[in-house]
Scaffold this motif. Structure first.
Motif, PDB file in Angstrom:
ATOM      1  N   HIS A  78      14.094  -7.469  29.181  1.00  0.00           N
ATOM      2  CA  HIS A  78      12.882  -8.052  29.749  1.00  0.00           C
ATOM      3  C   HIS A  78      12.052  -6.994  30.461  1.00  0.00           C
ATOM      4  CE1 HIS A  78      15.643  -8.513  33.277  1.00  0.00           C
ATOM      5  NE2 HIS A  78      14.558  -8.191  33.953  1.00  0.00           N
ATOM      6  N   ILE A  79      10.822  -7.363  30.768  1.00  0.00           N
ATOM      7  CA  ILE A  79       9.906  -6.550  31.563  1.00  0.00           C
ATOM      8  C   ILE A  79       9.682  -7.333  32.848  1.00  0.00           C
ATOM      9  CG2 ILE A  79       7.631  -5.465  31.668  1.00  0.00           C
ATOM     10  CD1 ILE A  79       7.532  -5.828  28.557  1.00  0.00           C
ATOM     11  N   ALA A  80       9.731  -6.665  34.001  1.00  0.00           N
ATOM     12  CA  ALA A  80       9.580  -7.348  35.287  1.00  0.00           C
ATOM     13  C   ALA A  80       8.276  -6.940  35.971  1.00  0.00           C
ATOM     14  CB  ALA A  80      10.765  -7.032  36.188  1.00  0.00           C
ATOM     15  N   PHE A  81       7.616  -7.928  36.557  1.00  0.00           N
ATOM     16  CA  PHE A  81       6.380  -7.739  37.304  1.00  0.00           C
ATOM     17  C   PHE A  81       6.589  -8.281  38.716  1.00  0.00           C
ATOM     18  CE2 PHE A  81       5.273  -8.198  32.857  1.00  0.00           C
ATOM     19  CZ  PHE A  81       4.433  -7.118  32.641  1.00  0.00           C
ATOM     20  N   THR A  82       6.219  -7.501  39.725  1.00  0.00           N
ATOM     21  CA  THR A  82       6.453  -7.863  41.124  1.00  0.00           C
ATOM     22  C   THR A  82       5.191  -8.416  41.771  1.00  0.00           C
ATOM     23  OG1 THR A  82       8.163  -6.169  41.347  1.00  0.00           O
ATOM     24  CG2 THR A  82       7.169  -6.960  43.382  1.00  0.00           C
ATOM     25  N   PHE A  83       5.379  -9.455  42.565  1.00  0.00           N
ATOM     26  CA  PHE A  83       4.324 -10.002  43.412  1.00  0.00           C
ATOM     27  C   PHE A  83       4.652  -9.662  44.864  1.00  0.00           C
ATOM     28  CE2 PHE A  83       3.818 -12.375  39.562  1.00  0.00           C
ATOM     29  CZ  PHE A  83       2.448 -12.554  39.459  1.00  0.00           C
ATOM     30  N   ASP A  84       3.635  -9.671  45.715  1.00  0.00           N
ATOM     31  CA  ASP A  84       3.822  -9.293  47.116  1.00  0.00           C
ATOM     32  C   ASP A  84       4.496 -10.376  47.943  1.00  0.00           C
ATOM     33  OD1 ASP A  84       2.670  -6.769  46.759  1.00  0.00           O
ATOM     34  OD2 ASP A  84       0.647  -7.516  47.191  1.00  0.00           O
ATOM     35  N   THR A  85       4.238 -11.651  47.596  1.00  0.00           N
ATOM     36  CA  THR A  85       4.755 -12.752  48.416  1.00  0.00           C
ATOM     37  C   THR A  85       5.245 -13.893  47.532  1.00  0.00           C
ATOM     38  OG1 THR A  85       2.644 -13.936  48.538  1.00  0.00           O
ATOM     39  CG2 THR A  85       3.033 -12.238  50.241  1.00  0.00           C
ATOM     40  N   LEU A  86       6.078 -14.749  48.121  1.00  0.00           N
ATOM     41  CA  LEU A  86       6.491 -15.973  47.419  1.00  0.00           C
ATOM     42  C   LEU A  86       5.289 -16.845  47.096  1.00  0.00           C
ATOM     43  CD1 LEU A  86       9.769 -17.114  49.227  1.00  0.00           C
ATOM     44  CD2 LEU A  86       9.521 -16.506  46.819  1.00  0.00           C
ATOM     45  N   ASP A  87       4.324 -16.908  48.015  1.00  0.00           N
ATOM     46  CA  ASP A  87       3.113 -17.695  47.753  1.00  0.00           C
ATOM     47  C   ASP A  87       2.388 -17.201  46.506  1.00  0.00           C
ATOM     48  OD1 ASP A  87       3.261 -19.578  49.866  1.00  0.00           O
ATOM     49  OD2 ASP A  87       2.420 -18.129  51.276  1.00  0.00           O
ATOM     50  N   PRO A 158      11.218 -24.218  40.389  1.00  0.00           N
ATOM     51  CA  PRO A 158       9.984 -23.715  41.000  1.00  0.00           C
ATOM     52  C   PRO A 158       9.201 -24.792  41.764  1.00  0.00           C
ATOM     53  CG  PRO A 158      10.163 -22.924  38.754  1.00  0.00           C
ATOM     54  CD  PRO A 158      11.269 -23.924  38.954  1.00  0.00           C
ATOM     55  N   GLU A 159       9.264 -26.040  41.287  1.00  0.00           N
ATOM     56  CA  GLU A 159       8.554 -27.117  41.993  1.00  0.00           C
ATOM     57  C   GLU A 159       9.183 -27.363  43.373  1.00  0.00           C
ATOM     58  OE1 GLU A 159       5.706 -28.457  40.961  1.00  0.00           O
ATOM     59  OE2 GLU A 159       5.763 -27.299  39.093  1.00  0.00           O
ATOM     60  N   ASP A 160      10.501 -27.245  43.477  1.00  0.00           N
ATOM     61  CA  ASP A 160      11.157 -27.354  44.781  1.00  0.00           C
ATOM     62  C   ASP A 160      10.776 -26.191  45.684  1.00  0.00           C
ATOM     63  OD1 ASP A 160      12.422 -29.730  44.106  1.00  0.00           O
ATOM     64  OD2 ASP A 160      14.304 -28.741  43.525  1.00  0.00           O
ATOM     65  N   LEU A 161      10.664 -25.012  45.106  1.00  0.00           N
ATOM     66  CA  LEU A 161      10.240 -23.847  45.873  1.00  0.00           C
ATOM     67  C   LEU A 161       8.850 -24.068  46.454  1.00  0.00           C
ATOM     68  CD1 LEU A 161      10.575 -20.905  46.846  1.00  0.00           C
ATOM     69  CD2 LEU A 161       9.796 -20.176  44.584  1.00  0.00           C
ATOM     70  N   GLU A 169       8.708 -24.388  55.715  1.00  0.00           N
ATOM     71  CA  GLU A 169      10.043 -23.825  55.901  1.00  0.00           C
ATOM     72  C   GLU A 169       9.947 -22.303  56.031  1.00  0.00           C
ATOM     73  OE1 GLU A 169      14.343 -23.629  53.574  1.00  0.00           O
ATOM     74  OE2 GLU A 169      12.910 -25.185  53.018  1.00  0.00           O
ATOM     75  N   ASP A 170      10.802 -21.748  56.850  1.00  0.00           N
ATOM     76  CA  ASP A 170      10.823 -20.314  57.089  1.00  0.00           C
ATOM     77  C   ASP A 170      11.024 -19.546  55.775  1.00  0.00           C
ATOM     78  OD1 ASP A 170      11.012 -17.905  58.731  1.00  0.00           O
ATOM     79  OD2 ASP A 170      13.161 -17.943  58.236  1.00  0.00           O
ATOM     80  N   VAL A 171      10.145 -18.610  55.500  1.00  0.00           N
ATOM     81  CA  VAL A 171      10.199 -17.852  54.245  1.00  0.00           C
ATOM     82  C   VAL A 171      11.502 -17.064  54.143  1.00  0.00           C
ATOM     83  CG1 VAL A 171       9.106 -15.995  52.913  1.00  0.00           C
ATOM     84  CG2 VAL A 171       7.697 -17.770  53.957  1.00  0.00           C
ATOM     85  N   ALA A 172      11.990 -16.531  55.240  1.00  0.00           N
ATOM     86  CA  ALA A 172      13.252 -15.783  55.209  1.00  0.00           C
ATOM     87  C   ALA A 172      14.400 -16.688  54.769  1.00  0.00           C
ATOM     88  CB  ALA A 172      13.541 -15.167  56.567  1.00  0.00           C
ATOM     89  N   ALA A 173      14.386 -17.933  55.191  1.00  0.00           N
ATOM     90  CA  ALA A 173      15.432 -18.885  54.787  1.00  0.00           C
ATOM     91  C   ALA A 173      15.308 -19.211  53.300  1.00  0.00           C
ATOM     92  CB  ALA A 173      15.348 -20.161  55.620  1.00  0.00           C
TER      93      ALA A 173
END
Length: 189
Positions: A78-87, A158-161, A169-173
């Motif tokens: 696979h090829i991976a692409f990174t985003f800065d935040t969960l949002d 992903p819908e639960d996320l 909810e705390d992003v670290a959690a």
């Protein structure tokens, strides 16, 4: 024989994908949508697509006589692409859904929270966000007994996320991978 380390590149510049001539336009359109990108050059058999400061990150070549991809042969996984935040990760997920691009797997690997897709040829694409604030913490997790016990990760919806993020909810959690015990590579992978 020398034991000196070869100098490392400064970055990974691009990936070139080969497709058959009949699927060329479908692949090009998919990657433009998937990456929110545009072609810096394109003709009837080549497309150089960028979405950032590199002149092209993905190139697609429509080569006559190219056969279909098979999942049971050696090659790029696979090829991976990174985003800065969960949002940002879930926003891209939602936007892709609007274009009928749906994930094939969502997993918290530990070092990353990742949503995987397949392009029209079956090449896999990972979209991810780092779960640790620095490289040292990520490396420490990857050398831990918890990671050795489960180097694959824990699936999520992903819908639960999205609901967890919207609830405040705390992003670290959310980024912390649940410990489900031992897990290995599936036999039919």
């Amino acid at each position: 024989m020398t034991s000196s380390k070869v100098i490392s590149p400064s970055k990974l510049a691009h990936v070139v994908l080969r497709t058959n001539s009949d699927n060329f336009k479908t692949m090009v359109n998919f990657y433009k949508i998937f990456l929110g990108g545009q072609a810096t050059y394109e003709n009837d058999f080549l497309s150089f697509i960028t979405y950032d400061d590199e002149h092209h990150r993905i190139a697609i070549a429509g080569v006559p006589g190219t056969g279909p991809k098979t999942l049971k042969t050696s090659g790029l996984e696979h090829i991976a692409f990174t985003f800065d935040t969960l949002d940002d990760l879930v926003k891209a997920y939602t936007q892709r859904k609007e274009h009928n691009i749906f994930p094939i797997w969502s997993v918290n690997h530990g070092p990353t929270t990742s949503i995987y897709y397949a392009d029209p040829d079956g090449n896999q694409l990972e979209t991810q966000v780092d779960n640790f604030d620095n490289l040292e913490d990520a490396n420490a997790f990857m050398t831990s007994s918890e990671f050795a016990e489960n180097p694959i990760g824990v699936e999520f919806d992903p819908e639960d996320l999205i609901k967890r993020l919207q609830s405040g909810e705390d992003v670290a959690a959310i980024r912390k991978r649940p410990n489900i015990g031992p897990r290995s590579m599936p036999v039919d992978a």
